[in-house]
Design an enzyme around this catalytic site. Structure first.
Site, PDB file in Angstrom:
ATOM      1  N   GLU A 278     -84.830 -14.987   6.639  1.00 54.99           N
ATOM      2  CA  GLU A 278     -85.311 -13.896   5.804  1.00 54.99           C
ATOM      3  C   GLU A 278     -85.220 -12.555   6.548  1.00 54.99           C
ATOM      4  OE1 GLU A 278     -88.398 -15.112   2.434  1.00 54.99           O
ATOM      5  OE2 GLU A 278     -89.411 -14.114   4.084  1.00 54.99           O
ATOM      6  N   HIS A 299     -77.189 -39.489  13.796  1.00 55.86           N
ATOM      7  CA  HIS A 299     -76.604 -40.563  12.996  1.00 55.86           C
ATOM      8  C   HIS A 299     -76.308 -40.104  11.576  1.00 55.86           C
ATOM      9  CE1 HIS A 299     -77.397 -43.658  16.119  1.00 55.86           C
ATOM     10  NE2 HIS A 299     -78.240 -42.702  16.497  1.00 55.86           N
ATOM     11  N   LYS A 413     -87.126 -13.936  -8.518  1.00 50.73           N
ATOM     12  CA  LYS A 413     -88.452 -13.770  -9.139  1.00 50.73           C
ATOM     13  C   LYS A 413     -88.314 -12.993 -10.451  1.00 50.73           C
ATOM     14  CE  LYS A 413     -91.153 -13.514  -4.868  1.00 50.73           C
ATOM     15  NZ  LYS A 413     -91.956 -12.616  -4.060  1.00 50.73           N
TER      16      LYS A 413
END
Ligand code: PA5
Length: 420
Positions: A278, A299, A413
């Site tokens: 951010e 793995h 948003k």
């Protein structure tokens, strides 16, 4: 805390490193000057000192919730959640329930998650800590509504008034208004500290104290690492890490992998990703921060790291001593031929794995930085958190972005609001 940069040596030219170090020193000096001139967003730099007068009050609130509640729901998202989650996950036992049980809500919009948590809390005495700087974040606000209503219905408004604590702006915002109207205790998210830099304020400290961990030690770790006031000369590790990340980026490395060899640190990786992602991912720039937990992920992603596209480097957080020691047991049949290792502890084998992996990845073209802490405890976590915050601020300045805003987060948003 020690930063070992030898694993980057063969990828970085000495002159290039000297130049980048100088840039990092200038960026650090700029940061200190801005702080001294009262520039906004830099409150986190001195939070380990500034928070001290509030510690007693935080501990009182934590004690009340710990004494009276079987579970405490921490509502918050992003910087209002990840720091506390990272510290609690690093310190809590791997197995069994803690007292009180710490539950995190408001960090997603998954309906089933909320319904299952609500069902789980039925009949239990629980508390709520709601954390939102803006006070209007949708995920957090919806969860807070659900659990506040449930608490009032099941335990009554009087209990709710004593067992809901809000951490928000002390002057404005919806969460502030709710707290004032209902007499909930409030703590401040300081105006000059952005969410992802707020873990050492009440935002992180209250949930961590409710979980029963020593927030004074956490603060002490950061405080002892409070190098900037000793001048940039005392900031060697910060300068080196910030310089090397920027060199890697300029030389075509696009991904920084946070690596742990201990699953307790997985959420520190989540917090770290938010901090750097951010702060730096803007204006079409920035390393992509990703995280892996070894040896588990060797793995799954190990093949890619060893031989895939050479656009990544690793930053390993290495823990020198565990809490416990256990040797590899001997068996009578020795069919798996492991008796020859039976005088080794599992911790030693993990440290050998770490060495072997680093060597292999460096040989495979993956530069490696290693940050070593003696053990996982509050003090060293406080130090690490503060160290990463400082590096992030310096590194973002070197990249030429503002490491304290997040304008891009608003886009989704706004769409949600429009679509709703
Ligand atoms: O770092 C940040 O500023 C963000 O991640 C915020 O912490 C996050 O969006 C939550 O915001 P708020 O605390 O306002 O609810």
């Amino acid at each position: 805390m020690i930063l070992d940069i030898t694993g980057s040596a063969k990828f970085v030219d000495a002159e290039e490193l000297q130049e980048a170090r100088q840039e990092a020193v200038d960026a650090m000096q700029g940061l200190i000057n801005d702080y001294e001139q009262g520039e906004n967003w830099l409150g986190w730099l001195s939070i380990a000192a500034d928070i001290r007068p509030t510690i007693d009050k935080i501990e009182d609130a934590a004690r009340r919730l710990r004494n009276d509640c079987e579970a405490v729901v921490m509502c918050g998202i992003g910087g209002s959640y990840l720091g506390a989650k990272a510290v609690i996950e690093a310190l809590k036992p791997h197995f069994g329930k803690t007292e009180p049980e710490i539950l995190f809500a408001g960090n997603n919009l998954a309906q089933d998650y909320i319904v299952e948590m609500s069902n789980y809390l039925k009949g239990k005495k629980f508390g709520i800590v709601c954390i939102s700087k803006s006070g209007t974040t949708l995920e957090t606000a919806i969860a807070f509504r659900v659990f506040r209503n449930q608490m009032e219905q099941e335990s009554g408004e009087e209990f709710a008034a004593r067992h809901i604590v809000c951490i928000t702006d002390l002057e404005k915002g919806a969460l502030h208004d709710i707290a004032v109207m209902n007499g909930y205790e409030m703590f401040e998210v300081p105006g000059n500290i952005g969410g992802r830099y707020s873990v050492l304020s009440a935002v992180g400290l209250l949930p961590i104290a409710v979980a029963g961990y020593d927030i004074r030690q956490l603060i002490a770790g950061a405080f002892d690492f409070y190098r900037p006031h000793r001048g940039v000369e005392a900031c060697g590790e910060i300068i080196d890490y910030a310089a090397l990340r920027n060199i890697m980026y300029r030389n075509g490395k696009k991904i920084e992998l946070f690596v742990d060899f201990d699953p307790r640190l997985r959420y520190l990786g989540e917090w770290w990703k938010q901090l750097f992602g951010e702060s730096e991912g803007k204006e079409g720039k920035g390393l992509f921060p990703a995280s892996v937990s070894y040896t588990t992920d060797l793995h799954s992603l190990g093949q890619y790291v060893q031989e895939g596209e050479r656009h990544l480097f690793e930053t390993v957080v290495s823990v020198e001593h565990g809490k416990y020691e256990m040797e590899v047991p001997r068996t009578k049949d020795n069919l798996d031929k492991l008796n020859k290792y039976s005088w080794y502890t599992i911790g030693y084998i993990n440290s050998v794995a770490e060495k072997g992996v680093r060597m292999a990845h460096i040989d495979g073209g993956v530069p490696n930085l290693r940050i070593a802490i003696p053990q996982i405890n509050e003090y060293h976590l406080g130090q690490l958190i503060y160290f990463f915050e400082l590096v992030c601020a310096v590194s973002g300045r070197m990249l030429g972005v503002n490491p304290f805003d997040q304008p891009g987060v608003e886009a989704y948003k706004a769409n949600i609001k429009k679509l709703l």
